[in-house]
Each structure stands twice: as structure tokens, then as C-alpha cells.
Design a protein around this motif. Structure first.
Motif, mmCIF file in Angstrom:
data_model
loop_
_atom_site.group_PDB
_atom_site.id
_atom_site.type_symbol
_atom_site.label_atom_id
_atom_site.label_comp_id
_atom_site.label_asym_id
_atom_site.label_seq_id
_atom_site.Cartn_x
_atom_site.Cartn_y
_atom_site.Cartn_z
ATOM 1 N N GLN A 1 -28.338 -12.476 21.774
ATOM 2 C CA GLN A 1 -28.332 -12.151 23.108
ATOM 3 C C GLN A 1 -28.426 -10.887 23.397
ATOM 4 O OE1 GLN A 1 -25.391 -15.472 25.275
ATOM 5 N NE2 GLN A 1 -24.540 -13.972 24.226
ATOM 6 N N GLY A 2 -27.664 -9.809 22.716
ATOM 7 C CA GLY A 2 -27.542 -8.467 22.786
ATOM 8 C C GLY A 2 -26.741 -8.302 23.626
ATOM 9 N N TYR A 3 -25.763 -9.083 24.013
ATOM 10 C CA TYR A 3 -24.320 -8.781 24.340
ATOM 11 C C TYR A 3 -23.483 -9.765 23.972
ATOM 12 C CZ TYR A 3 -26.366 -11.894 27.967
ATOM 13 O OH TYR A 3 -26.890 -13.060 28.347
ATOM 14 N N ASN B 1 -22.244 -5.273 25.827
ATOM 15 C CA ASN B 1 -23.616 -4.766 25.273
ATOM 16 C C ASN B 1 -23.443 -4.026 24.359
ATOM 17 O OD1 ASN B 1 -25.329 -5.910 27.648
ATOM 18 N ND2 ASN B 1 -23.821 -4.697 28.819
ATOM 19 N N TYR B 2 -24.048 -4.720 22.995
ATOM 20 C CA TYR B 2 -24.388 -3.811 21.822
ATOM 21 C C TYR B 2 -25.394 -4.549 21.085
ATOM 22 C CZ TYR B 2 -20.731 -6.941 19.425
ATOM 23 O OH TYR B 2 -20.263 -8.065 18.989
ATOM 24 N N PHE B 3 -25.969 -4.146 20.137
ATOM 25 C CA PHE B 3 -27.055 -4.748 19.339
ATOM 26 C C PHE B 3 -26.419 -4.956 18.208
ATOM 27 C CE2 PHE B 3 -30.065 -4.529 15.892
ATOM 28 C CZ PHE B 3 -30.905 -5.604 16.243
ATOM 29 N N TYR B 4 -26.703 -6.326 17.568
ATOM 30 C CA TYR B 4 -26.276 -6.743 16.084
ATOM 31 C C TYR B 4 -27.166 -7.812 15.889
ATOM 32 C CZ TYR B 4 -24.034 -6.064 12.058
ATOM 33 O OH TYR B 4 -23.713 -5.671 10.511
ATOM 34 N N ALA B 5 -27.745 -8.006 14.544
ATOM 35 C CA ALA B 5 -28.649 -8.976 14.249
ATOM 36 C C ALA B 5 -28.278 -10.389 14.410
ATOM 37 C CB ALA B 5 -29.068 -8.670 12.881
ATOM 38 N N TYR C 1 -19.845 0.217 25.888
ATOM 39 C CA TYR C 1 -20.424 -1.059 25.936
ATOM 40 C C TYR C 1 -21.158 -1.485 27.268
ATOM 41 C CZ TYR C 1 -18.053 -2.116 21.608
ATOM 42 O OH TYR C 1 -17.307 -2.068 20.281
#
Ligand code: ADP
Ligand code: MG
Length: 495
Positions: A109-111, A101-105, A290
């Protein structure tokens, strides 16, 4: 005792750094991301082809629309298992997909779906060839399957970042080495060997420029015999040259810090190709950051032994075995064989050219002359103006004594330009080697007649002049006289 010699920077071995307080050694481990050559993505049916218009290869799964579910691509699973087998690695008959799990543009999915505690492939090892016929073994820690992220484009608009999701969800194999690598050179050889194995298996095209193969390099330094030091990870290197430069400059940076009393922060760094140096990107995250957990949308992968066995039997001849066979079948050196097995195409070419001929001579010609000429012209072997058949014919002309090795080089240069067959060039230019005793004798007599003073000196004991006479005869024959016969007849006639 070694203080004096170790202070001499010329004597440094690859991977050693001379600091003010003594010698340091590099410790390196690589994480290689290899994109699986597959028509569709790891969990969706969208196309995985490179170079399509932005956001044209995006399914609802890739865009993470609500309610969409991933479906595993069996072809990709097979490719990962075949690659594991080719890396002499443990195949895990039970493996699990996890969410990282992590946020990136560019990660809607966010993961990222990856594998963590139970990867599809476990420990293995590969052999790399160092200089002077030496080899070393590099351990493989694991190979796992995961999705690639999309791409953020920062250079398309003055104030905005654009997102291209074509790459989102494309299947990657992450191959993690043990920290067994000891120099930038070894790191480069490791990547080359992995790339070669992937290409033989057909699981990845190994194209570093297009990004289908990229490496993260973990680097630390220590004094010989000490425990491993703290490492930094340099992200996303996409050429062997950059891998070399990045590791070298990162290790030097660490030595400087340690010698001035500082300590290394474990962090993720970027390599700046314009300065040749690494710079900090972020402090190193730990696995627990994560919040990995098994993806509830995907079942674990379970394999029957017989299925794995079937895949093993489907593997092609791999570089290491192929290399041994070339040494045995053609009598070439292990070093030449290693160069030839680097790419499948090289071997194919070589075997066509060498079949029924002098294998050693063919290998020499292919590696030094042909590869050298192709490199100069910036051509790949696939676009070689000289075909394996013509190279073979040239070798036959040499071993049959029709042309000398020296003339063969001129003919070869002509073949690179005109694509003519070697025998045509020989005939057109009248380049056949002269091996007829009488013809050569005539040349010798004229050289002797023209150089009476030198003959006198030679006969009075100046043996060194023999070479002069050989040279003169070769010159008047325009390089076509058979040197062996020239030598023999000169000895008989200079008495
Ligand atoms: P992470 O997933 O956090 O990057 P891993 O344990 O998977 O951590 O290791 C990543 C890589 O770092 C591996 O290739 C490993 O060989 C390498 N590595 C581990 N310790 C060191 C060290 N002290 N110096 C250099 N490389 C190291
Ligand atoms: Mg890592």
C-alpha cells in the motif's frame, strides 16, 4: 556515605549499572506487538493462519490492487476492546484509523493502516510480581490496532530478495507501556504478564517463537533522581531472554558513552543474537516524518457503552482475581498462586489435583516436583505423563500417612516414566509406610543390639547420637518407617 558499598558490584540491584563515576539507573518502556488470534485479517477476508505456502493467503486488498477497499473485521475490534478491559484501561468509544506513510517492499500500500492520535484503548495499568512477594504497577500508555507488514526473505536466492505477503494485513494490537520499567527483569515480567493476560482473554496466543508476540524495547539511563535521558529503541525482540540481554547490553553501552563525555543519539537499534549486543539500524524517525492522516477509506469506530459493558461481562476470570481466589480457597502463598495463574492450564490442572486435598502440599508438589521434572524432559504441562488425578492421589497417600514424603519422590519419578497410578506402584513395590508400633519396635531393638558402644556413649551424655539411631532405623526399614513414630519410640527405648 554509600560510596564503599555501591562500589561493590555484588550489591548492585537489578537495573543498576556501576560506572566509573557512580551508579546509573535504567529507564525502560516497551511496545508490544500482539497478533490477534483471528481467522481473517484486519481489513480483508484472507486467512491469517501461520505457516501457509508463500503468498497463498493474500487478497486483492492485501496486495493493494487499485480500487480495493478495506473492510473492518468486527471480531478483531472486539478482541482489542476485551484486551483493553483486561489491562484495566480506558476504552475510547470513538477512535480513528490513520495512514502511516512509508515505503517498504513488503508493504504494497505504501502506508500502514494504524491508529495515531485517537487509539481504541487509552491509559491503563498492570501489576507485576517481583521477588519476595513484592509487586509493582506498570502504566499502559495506549493500545492501538494496526496492520502487520509482509515478510522479506533475504536468504532464498543469492542475489534477490523474495517477498511473502501472507502476513500483510494481519491484525496487530500494539500495547505501549509508560517508561515505568526499571530493570531487564521487570521488562521480562511485564512481557510475561501481558502474555498471560492475552492468553486468558484469548485475543492472542502469545507464541513468541512464531512471532505472534514481539517487543520493541526503549532504553535510556540516568543517575538516580535525574530527568529521563535520551532513549534508543531496540526492535523486534522475540524472546524474554533476548529482551533481558538486549536491555542490559544497551544500557551498559549508553553508560560507557555518557561517562566518556559523549551523548546518546536517539536511534533505532537491532539486537544481534550472536554477539549479544545492539547495533544501529537507523536514526530515529519522528511521527511527523510519517505524514499521518486519517484513512479516508475507513469510518471512525464508535461504540455504545452497553456494547463495551457486554464485552466486559464476557471476560473470563483474569490472573489477578484468580490469584486472590486461589490464596483464599486453598490457603497457598501469594507467590505460589502467582506461579499457578501464569497459564490457564496450570490453574485447571492445580484445581483438579488439589480439590478436597491439602492445597499447600499440592502446590508444592506441582511447582517444584512436577514442573521441575517436566522441564528436565522438555515437556509442557499438556503433555505431562502425570495427570492431575494421579498427582492428587499421590498427595492423599502422603497426607493419609500411607507413604513418607521421601518415598513419594521415588513413586513420583516412577509415575513420570510408567504413567502408573501411585497406589499401584506402592502395592507393586511394597512401599507402604510402616506405622505399626510393634513392627518399628522390632527394628529399634535390632539397631540397639547392633550398636551397644554407641548406646553407651549416648547414655553418658552424647545427645547428638540420637540422629544416628534415627538414621539406622530408617535404613533398616528401607525408608518405610514412619519417622514420627521412630522418633517417639527411640526416645522411650534409649533410656
Ligand atoms: P514512538 O512512537 O516514537 O516510539 P512513544 O512516545 O510512543 O514514541 O514512546 C515509545 C516508548 O518509549 C514508550 O513505551 C515509552 O514508555 C518509552 N519511553 C519514552 N521515553 C523514554 C525514555 N526516556 N527512556 C526509556 N523509554 C522511554
Ligand atoms: Mg516506537
Amino acid at each position: 556515605m554509600n560510596q564503599v558499598s555501591s562500589n561493590n558490584s555484588k550489591k548492585l540491584k537489578p537495573g543498576q549499572i556501576q560506572g566509573d563515576t557512580g551508579l546509573w539507573e535504567m529507564v525502560i518502556g516497551l511496545e508490544i506487538h500482539a497478533q490477534i488470534s483471528s481467522k481473517s485479517k484486519l481489513f480483508s477476508g484472507a486467512s491469517a493462519t501461520f505457516g501457509a505456502g508463500a503468498n497463498t493467503n493474500v487478497s486483492l486488498v492485501d496486495a493493494a490492487m487499485p480500487g480495493m477497499l478495506p473492510v473492518i473485521n468486527q471480531y478483531c475490534v472486539e478482541q482489542a476492546v476485551k484486551t483493553g478491559l483486561a489491562l484495566n484501561a480506558q476504552i475510547n468509544n470513538y477512535s480513528v484509523f490513520d495512514r502511516k506513510n512509508y515505503f517498504y517492499a513488503d508493504l504494497p500500500q505504501g502506508y500502514q493502516i494504524s491508529q495515531f492520535t485517537k487509539p481504541i484503548v487509552g491509559e491503563g495499568e498492570i501489576i507485576i510480581d517481583l521477588d519476595e512477594g513484592k509487586q509493582t504497577t506498570i502504566g499502559i500508555e495506549r493500545l492501538h490496532l494496526e496492520q502487520d507488514a509482509g515478510k522479506s526473505l533475504h536468504d532464498q536466492h543469492p542475489t534477490k530478495t523474495y517477498i511473502d505477503l501472507n502476513r500483510t494485513g494481519v491484525a496487530l494490537m500494539e500495547i505501549v507501556s509508560k517508561p515505568d520499567i526499571r530493570s531487564p527483569q521487570e521488562a521480562g515480567l511485564f512481557v510475561k504478564k501481558i502474555r498471560s493476560i492475552l492468553r486468558y482473554v484469548g485475543s492472542c496466543d502469545g507464541n513468541m517463537e512464531e512471532g505472534s508476540l514481539r517487543a520493541d524495547c526503549n532504553v535510556s539511563v540516568r543517575r538516580a533522581g535525574e530527568e529521563f535521558g535520551t532513549r534508543c529503541e531496540i526492535k523486534n525482540l522475540n524472546s524474554i531472554r533476548f529482551i533481558n540481554q538486549a536491555i542490559q547490553s544497551e544500557a551498559e553501552r549508553q553508560v560507557e558513552i555518557l561517562e566518556s563525555g559523549g551523548s546518546i543519539n536517539q536511534e533505532t537499534r537491532l539486537f544481534d543474537t550472536s554477539t549479544g549486543e545492539t547495533r544501529s539500524m537507523r536514526s530515529k524517525e519522528d511521527a511527523h516524518d510519517y505524514r499521518y492522516f486519517p484513512d479516508p477509506d475507513l469510518l471512525p469506530l464508535e461504540f455504545e457503552d452497553s456494547w463495551v459493558k457486554g464485552l466486559k461481562e464476557s471476560l473470563p476470570e483474569l490472573p489477578d482475581t484468580l490469584r486472590e481466589r486461589l490464596v483464599l480457597d486453598y490457603g497457598i502463598t501469594p507467590y505460589d498462586a502467582a506461579v499457578l495463574v501464569e497459564e490457564k492450564d496450570y490453574v485447571k490442572f492445580y484445581e483438579k489435583a488439589a480439590l478436597g486435598r491439602d492445597g499447600k502440599l499440592t502446590a508444592n508438589w506441582m511447582i517444584s516436583e512436577l514442573f521441575g521434572a517436566l522441564k528436565k524432559e522438555n515437556l509442557s504441562l499438556l503433555n505431562s505423563p502425570v495427570s492431575p488425578e494421579s498427582l492428587g492421589e499421590l498427595i492423599t497417600l502422603i497426607t493419609d500417612g500411607v507413604i513418607s514424603g521421601k518415598i513419594a519422590k521415588d513413586i513420583f519419578a516412577e509415575m513420570m516414566i510408567s504413567k502408573k497410578k501411585p497406589i499401584e506402584i506402592v502395592k507393586d513395590k511394597g512401599l507402604e509406610q510402616v506405622s505399626d508400633d510393634n513392627e518399628i519396635l522390632k527394628l529399634i531393638e535390632s539397631v540397639i543390639a547392633d550398636n551397644q558402644d554407641k548406646v553407651k556413649q549416648y547414655l553418658s551424655g552424647k545427645d547428638k547420637l540420637f540422629g544416628f539411631f534415627v538414621g539406622q532405623v530408617m535404613k533398616v526399614s528401607q525408608g518405610k518407617a514412619n519417622p514420627g513414630i521412630v522418633n517417639k519410640l527411640l526416645k522411650e527405648n534409649l533410656k
